[in-house]
Structure formats: C-alpha cells, structure tokens
Design an enzyme around this catalytic site. Structure first.
Site, mmCIF file in Angstrom:
data_model
loop_
_atom_site.group_PDB
_atom_site.id
_atom_site.type_symbol
_atom_site.label_atom_id
_atom_site.label_comp_id
_atom_site.label_asym_id
_atom_site.label_seq_id
_atom_site.Cartn_x
_atom_site.Cartn_y
_atom_site.Cartn_z
ATOM 1 N N ASN A 71 0.872 -1.442 0.154
ATOM 2 C CA ASN A 71 0.321 -0.058 -0.136
ATOM 3 C C ASN A 71 0.830 1.193 0.021
ATOM 4 O O ASN A 71 0.279 2.516 -0.109
ATOM 5 C CB ASN A 71 -0.755 0.053 1.386
ATOM 6 C CG ASN A 71 -1.866 -1.065 1.160
ATOM 7 O OD1 ASN A 71 -2.383 -1.494 0.324
ATOM 8 N ND2 ASN A 71 -2.638 -1.418 2.207
ATOM 9 N N ARG A 73 3.075 4.309 -1.287
ATOM 10 C CA ARG A 73 3.347 5.093 -2.316
ATOM 11 C C ARG A 73 4.082 6.223 -2.403
ATOM 12 O O ARG A 73 4.205 6.696 -1.200
ATOM 13 C CB ARG A 73 1.824 5.494 -3.096
ATOM 14 C CG ARG A 73 0.731 4.524 -3.139
ATOM 15 C CD ARG A 73 1.049 3.689 -4.280
ATOM 16 N NE ARG A 73 -0.030 2.819 -4.555
ATOM 17 C CZ ARG A 73 -0.072 1.516 -4.114
ATOM 18 N NH1 ARG A 73 0.871 0.809 -3.263
ATOM 19 N NH2 ARG A 73 -1.203 0.714 -4.282
ATOM 20 N N ASP A 90 1.475 5.321 3.170
ATOM 21 C CA ASP A 90 0.639 4.299 3.077
ATOM 22 C C ASP A 90 -0.829 4.855 3.133
ATOM 23 O O ASP A 90 -1.349 5.136 4.089
ATOM 24 C CB ASP A 90 0.581 3.474 4.154
ATOM 25 C CG ASP A 90 -0.422 2.130 4.214
ATOM 26 O OD1 ASP A 90 -1.036 2.181 3.252
ATOM 27 O OD2 ASP A 90 -0.029 1.475 5.222
ATOM 28 N N TYR A 91 -1.562 5.048 1.939
ATOM 29 C CA TYR A 91 -2.891 5.956 1.568
ATOM 30 C C TYR A 91 -4.127 4.745 1.456
ATOM 31 O O TYR A 91 -5.036 5.423 0.985
ATOM 32 C CB TYR A 91 -2.703 7.015 0.778
ATOM 33 C CG TYR A 91 -2.650 6.595 -0.819
ATOM 34 C CD1 TYR A 91 -1.350 6.444 -1.162
ATOM 35 C CD2 TYR A 91 -3.561 6.428 -1.681
ATOM 36 C CE1 TYR A 91 -1.172 6.269 -2.884
ATOM 37 C CE2 TYR A 91 -3.663 6.113 -2.634
ATOM 38 C CZ TYR A 91 -2.568 5.920 -3.324
ATOM 39 O OH TYR A 91 -2.134 5.828 -4.885
ATOM 40 N N HIS A 92 -4.025 3.681 1.691
ATOM 41 C CA HIS A 92 -5.171 2.813 1.482
ATOM 42 C C HIS A 92 -5.537 2.480 2.896
ATOM 43 O O HIS A 92 -4.807 2.009 3.795
ATOM 44 C CB HIS A 92 -4.530 1.630 0.514
ATOM 45 C CG HIS A 92 -4.735 1.941 -0.988
ATOM 46 N ND1 HIS A 92 -3.489 2.411 -1.483
ATOM 47 C CD2 HIS A 92 -5.536 2.045 -1.751
ATOM 48 C CE1 HIS A 92 -3.560 2.640 -2.603
ATOM 49 N NE2 HIS A 92 -4.885 2.530 -2.917
#
Length: 92
Positions: A71, A73, A90-92
């Site tokens: 996750n 990016r 980690d943006y999810h």
C-alpha cells in the site's frame, strides 16, 4: 528535478541516504524511484512497468502516484519540469 518534499524522512533519505525516516525494507526501491523522479521532465517519465503511475483525485487532485510496495506510494506534482511536494505514504 525534485525541488520540494512533504515527507521530511524521505527528503533526508534522498539527500543523505539515512533510512531513519523510512521503512528500511523500502530503501532500494525508494532510491530507484527518487533517482528517476529527480531526472524526470514530465509525469510520463515515471511510467515504468510495475510502478503503476496514475493521477490522483479527491484531496490529492493534481498529484501523481507510483507504487513502492504493498500500500505504500510516493506521490508528487509537476510544476513545469520541476517535481514538487514529494511524499511517501500508506494511503489505502
């Protein structure tokens, strides 16, 4: 050329190689991504296989994203040929 960072640990890693502000297991991939990003002249220069370059929407409208691992990016914007607001998340 990268001109600004949002993530201070990523900036320190880029400038000094210190892994203190990043996940050490991501260091090799981040080095590759940041080197490519520093040499990129347009977003499409970051469109390498498995990096999954895409334009974001919502709160990050106008930012691009490439995959580090899972996750995680690296996100960034382009202003002319300069790269700005480079972030690691980690943006999810």
């Amino acid at each position: 050329m990268i001109v600004t960072f949002r993530h201070k640990g990523l900036e320190v890693f880029f400038k000094t190689g210190s892994k203190a502000g990043i996940l050490p297991s991501h260091a090799a991939k981040l080095r590759t991504l940041l080197t490519a990003l520093d040499n990129a002249k347009c977003p499409n220069d970051m469109n390498a296989p498995k990096w999954r370059l895409h334009l974001l929407s919502g709160d990050l409208t106008g930012h691009y994203s490439v995959t580090v691992n899972g996750n995680w990016r690296v996100t960034f914007t382009f202003h002319g040929e300069n790269v700005e607001l480079v972030d690691y998340m980690d943006y999810h």
